[in-house]
Enzyme design. Structure first.
Site, short mmCIF file in Angstrom:
data_model
loop_
_atom_site.label_atom_id
_atom_site.label_comp_id
_atom_site.label_asym_id
_atom_site.label_seq_id
_atom_site.Cartn_x
_atom_site.Cartn_y
_atom_site.Cartn_z
N ARG B 94 0.84 -1.20 0.00
CA ARG B 94 0.00 0.00 0.00
C ARG B 94 0.87 1.25 0.00
NH1 ARG B 94 0.22 3.79 2.76
NH2 ARG B 94 0.00 2.68 4.72
N LEU B 135 10.70 14.83 1.48
CA LEU B 135 10.41 16.00 2.31
C LEU B 135 11.18 15.90 3.63
CD1 LEU B 135 8.69 18.58 2.90
CD2 LEU B 135 6.95 17.07 3.87
N GLU B 137 13.77 15.23 6.55
CA GLU B 137 15.24 15.24 6.65
C GLU B 137 15.65 14.60 7.97
OE1 GLU B 137 16.58 19.24 6.01
OE2 GLU B 137 15.77 19.28 3.97
N THR B 168 10.34 6.41 1.00
CA THR B 168 9.81 5.19 0.40
C THR B 168 10.08 5.21 -1.10
OG1 THR B 168 8.09 5.03 2.08
CG2 THR B 168 7.69 3.83 0.03
N LEU B 244 0.56 15.34 1.27
CA LEU B 244 0.46 14.47 2.44
C LEU B 244 -1.00 14.19 2.78
CD1 LEU B 244 3.32 15.83 4.72
CD2 LEU B 244 3.33 13.79 3.29
N LEU B 343 -3.52 -15.83 18.72
CA LEU B 343 -2.78 -16.91 18.04
C LEU B 343 -1.70 -17.54 18.93
CD1 LEU B 343 -4.25 -15.76 15.50
CD2 LEU B 343 -2.21 -16.37 14.23
N GLY B 344 -1.48 -16.98 20.08
CA GLY B 344 -0.48 -17.53 20.99
C GLY B 344 0.88 -17.59 20.30
N GLU B 368 3.97 9.68 7.90
CA GLU B 368 2.93 10.56 7.34
C GLU B 368 2.21 11.35 8.43
OE1 GLU B 368 2.19 11.07 4.19
OE2 GLU B 368 3.21 9.45 3.16
#
Lengths: 249, 389
Positions: B94, B135, B137, B168, B244, B343-344, B368
């Protein structure tokens, strides 16, 4: 080449089917409907033929009003137009009645080829393609896994026990499609948006109640398995049980 | 066709036929093409590059943008449902789409020159070119206005110097949209192409989250670009901030996808796993967890469907996006952890998706706009007082 593709809307193969309280229909509120997976091979085959030879693809579906969603999916994949033969109680029609109605509509139309799935995954009848070809008095090749068309000549392969059979016939014909024929494309977003503008013609058909004593039942609950032992030591006991209890040997 | 998640409130009724079909397409693509690959990519920390043109062909990138922008002009809810399905696969998948569509195609279409649009939008849309957005830094994250990357005007163009971090798609990008300050201290956007002398994008290694996603630094050392590299139609921080808003919108939808995958995995597991006399789903403590998950997923979905309708009507405000991003990522992160508990020990294996989602959502929680910054954005909106200087 003008191609007719028969499309049926069926319950999602992953849906958990629940029988409605009256016992003669499934509870449709709880399930999602999809295009019959075998019909997707037929749509893809039609799209590939159109890409190679040009022409027009018309989808035809017989079913309740909701079946329009299946037609939209096919239009989104790239078919040009669709016809819905509307029959709200189509589940009371047997294969002969359905093929008869479709045949009646197709008899007045120009087409070179009819494609459909080899069967619908809900009723599993495997009848429509063959019956329709009989009604239209044209050739049929069923369960094809490979297809070539040159001029008027169709050459198709079908899987038979232990090998493949190559069958030829002339256009026009009905071909029913088997898994392996192709990999159906996903409808892309532009296709989905364009499908909204493609025409869907609706024709109300007479429902001939050709099926009586209609009833759904759940399959019997599977009994829990039994482990009789492990390894070689378990063989005599297993053989005894298969002979004396299950009575299969 | 139905909404492909837990539909406790007949949410299907709120969606149109084509929105459902679009979700189905995305669902089929992710389940058939992506799920068989994710385990290995997660282990090796790589992105399935071969899926990029396939997603382009399907129209996933910038899907809600007009056709002239390379989009498919689908509704914002349909776009959100695509993000839902992609993140149901993995947040990394995504993230790729959010960046390509919301952070690169959107600003080029909105602020770019005709030449820039013609050069990049068709390729970005088709997935034959990859974009990234620079964007943040090393020392300026929540406070992007403090950036120190600079553009100095020369006789025939600009010279860029500085560094960006947490980018990304950086190392795999053909074009980087880099936001820098000019001589007058005004933020400007530049399109810097791969291979430009002085420009490099080393990959950041060692991530324990978003492993199936490429994250990079962008290093700009006396990078000379022509005047045509600048986005002509935007000045100031509102440029990157408007992008954004687009990306955060897609995150608010995407996070639900990850939550749904965790919930469905936990529900299935709880019904099958027997302890003592019955499946663990029969115990009150497990039921409470499962109900909490379903409740939060249902609320989160209703939130973004209305947000999407507002966006379609041009009524959406960025503070509403902040609220949705804040809520939905927060609940998704909690749901992933609860699912892991149900789920242990099996929950920690990559045979199941929940721990991978839990690790991913740690990034999503703070990228973001951190959860905290979104709190302050909404806080300022309702009080009229800005908590940061």
């Amino acid at each position: 080449m003008n191609i007719i593709v028969l499309v049926k809307q069926v319950p999602d193969t992953e849906a958990k089917i629940r029988i409605a309280d009256d016992g003669n229909q499934i509870d449709e509120a709880s399930i999602s409907f999809i295009v019959n997976p075998y019909d997707e091979y037929a749509i893809e085959a039609a799209l590939q033929l159109k890409e190679a030879h040009g022409g027009e693809i018309t989808l035809v579906s017989l079913g309740p009003g909701g079946a329009i969603a299946a037609l939209r999916t096919g239009l989104a994949m790239g078919a040009d137009k669709a016809v819905l033969l509307k029959a709200e109680n189509s589940r009371f029609m047997n294969s002969q009645a359905v093929a008869g109605q479709i045949g009646k509509v197709l008899a007045d139309r120009q087409f070179d080829l009819v494609l459909c799935g080899k069967k619908a995954v809900d009723t599993d009848a495997q009848q429509i393609g063959t019956l329709l070809a009989m009604n239209l008095e044209i050739s049929v090749i069923s369960s094809i896994v490979e297809l070539n068309i040159a001029g008027n000549q169709i050459t198709a392969k079908r899987e038979v026990e232990g090998g493949t059979e190559t069958v030829s016939c002339q256009l026009p014909a009905v071909l029913t499609c088997e898994k392996g024929l192709n990999e159906p494309r996903y409808p892309n977003l532009r296709g989905i948006m364009m499908a909204k503008k493609k025409p869907i013609e609706e024709i109300v058909v007479d429902v001939v109640d050709s099926v009586t004593d209609f009833k759904f039942e759940n399959p019997p609950q599977k009994a829990e398995g039994r482990i009789v032992g492990e390894g070689v030591d378990a063989v005599p006991e297993l053989a005894r049980l298969l002979r004396e209890e299950a009575k299969v040997i | 066709m139905k909404y492909s998640g837990p539909d406790f409130y007949h949410i299907t009724d709120l969606l149109t036929e084509d929105e459902l079909l679009i979700q189905q397409t995305a669902n089929d693509f992710v389940q058939e093409k992506f799920m068989p690959l994710i385990r290995e990519h997660h282990q090796r920390a790589t992105f399935p590059m071969e899926l990029i043109p396939q997603m382009g062909e399907l129209g996933f990138f910038g899907a809600s943008l007009p056709e002239a922008a390379g989009g498919a002009a689908v509704s914002n809810v349909a776009y959100g449902l695509i993000m839902h399905e992609l993140e149901r696969g993995d947040s990394g998948l995504r993230s790729f789409a959010s960046v390509q569509g919301g952070l690169v195609m959107y600003p080029i279409w909105k602020y770019g020159s005709d030449e820039q649009k013609q050069r990049w939008l068709p390729k970005l849309s088709a997935g034959t070119a990859i974009g990234c957005f620079g964007l943040t830094e090393p020392d300026f994250g929540s406070n992007p206005g403090g950036m120190i990357t600079r553009a100095k005007r020369t006789d025939d163009g600009w010279v860029l110097n500085g560094a960006k971090m947490w980018i990304t798609n950086g190392s795999i990008a053909d074009v980087a949209l880099v936001w820098v300050k000019d001589d007058a201290n005004v933020v400007r956007g530049f399109l810097v192409e791969k291979g430009t002398p002085g420009f490099s994008a080393p990959e950041m290694k060692g991530k324990l989250s978003l492993r199936a996603s490429v994250t990079s630094e962008l290093i700009l050392q006396d990078v000379v670009v022509p005047e045509s590299a600048i986005l002509p139609n935007v000045n100031g921080l509102k440029g990157p901030l408007s992008c954004l808003t687009q990306a955060r919108y897609s995150i608010a939808w995407g996070a639900i996808g990850a939550a749904v995958d965790c919930y469905e995995t936990a529900l299935r597991y709880a019904k099958e796993r027997k302890q003592f006399s019955k499946p663990i789903a029969g115990y009150q403590l497990t039921q409470a967890k499962l109900v909490d998950m379903l409740e939060e997923i249902t609320k989160a979905l209703l939130l973004v469907i209305q947000l999407g309708r507002l966006k379609d009507q041009g009524k959406m405000d960025y503070t509403q996006v902040s609220l949705a991003k804040r809520n939905n990522v927060h609940i998704a992160r909690d749901i992933a952890r609860s699912a892991r508990e149900i789920l242990g020990a099996n929950g920690i294996l990559d045979e199941y998706p929940v721990q991978r989602h839990a690790m991913n959502l740690e990034s999503v929680y703070t990228y973001e706009g951190t959860h905290e910054m979104h709190t302050l954005i909404v806080g300022q909106k309702i009080t009229g007082l800005n908590a940061v200087d």
